[in-house]
Scaffold this motif. Structure first.
Motif, short mmCIF file in Angstrom:
data_model
loop_
_atom_site.label_atom_id
_atom_site.label_comp_id
_atom_site.label_asym_id
_atom_site.label_seq_id
_atom_site.Cartn_x
_atom_site.Cartn_y
_atom_site.Cartn_z
N GLN A 54 -13.70 2.72 -37.52
CA GLN A 54 -14.97 2.17 -38.01
C GLN A 54 -15.09 0.68 -37.69
N GLY A 55 -14.70 0.31 -36.47
CA GLY A 55 -14.81 -1.06 -36.00
C GLY A 55 -13.67 -1.98 -36.39
N GLU A 56 -12.74 -1.51 -37.22
CA GLU A 56 -11.61 -2.32 -37.65
C GLU A 56 -10.37 -1.95 -36.85
N LYS A 57 -9.69 -2.97 -36.33
CA LYS A 57 -8.49 -2.72 -35.54
C LYS A 57 -7.38 -2.19 -36.45
N VAL A 58 -6.87 -1.01 -36.09
CA VAL A 58 -5.79 -0.40 -36.87
C VAL A 58 -4.53 -0.20 -36.03
#
Length: 73
Positions: A54-58
């Motif tokens: 969801q657009g967050e770097k994981v």
């Protein structure tokens, strides 16, 4: 975690944060130097991708292409 992870081609300017994480995750004797990685990225022997949820770097992964043997690692 979302099941629809996306990949984003990493920017060489942002590689330092990836390298910092790699230094925490791997023994130093298993890593190339930062300069070696940058040289390989500039030659397109290595590519790296950010994994986004969801657009967050994981996460991230490195992709190596062995041109001599036409092999991916």
């Amino acid at each position: 975690m979302n099941q629809n992870l996306t990949l984003q081609i990493g920017n060489i300017k942002d590689f330092s944060s990836v390298f910092d994480d790699m230094q925490q995750q791997f023994p130093s004797e298993e890593l190339k130097t930062f300069e070696e990685f940058i040289a390989l990225l500039k030659k397109n022997d290595y590519n790296f991708y950010n994994i986004l949820d969801q657009g967050e770097k994981v996460g991230y992964f490195l992709y190596y292409f062995d041109k001599e043997n036409n092999t991916n690692w």
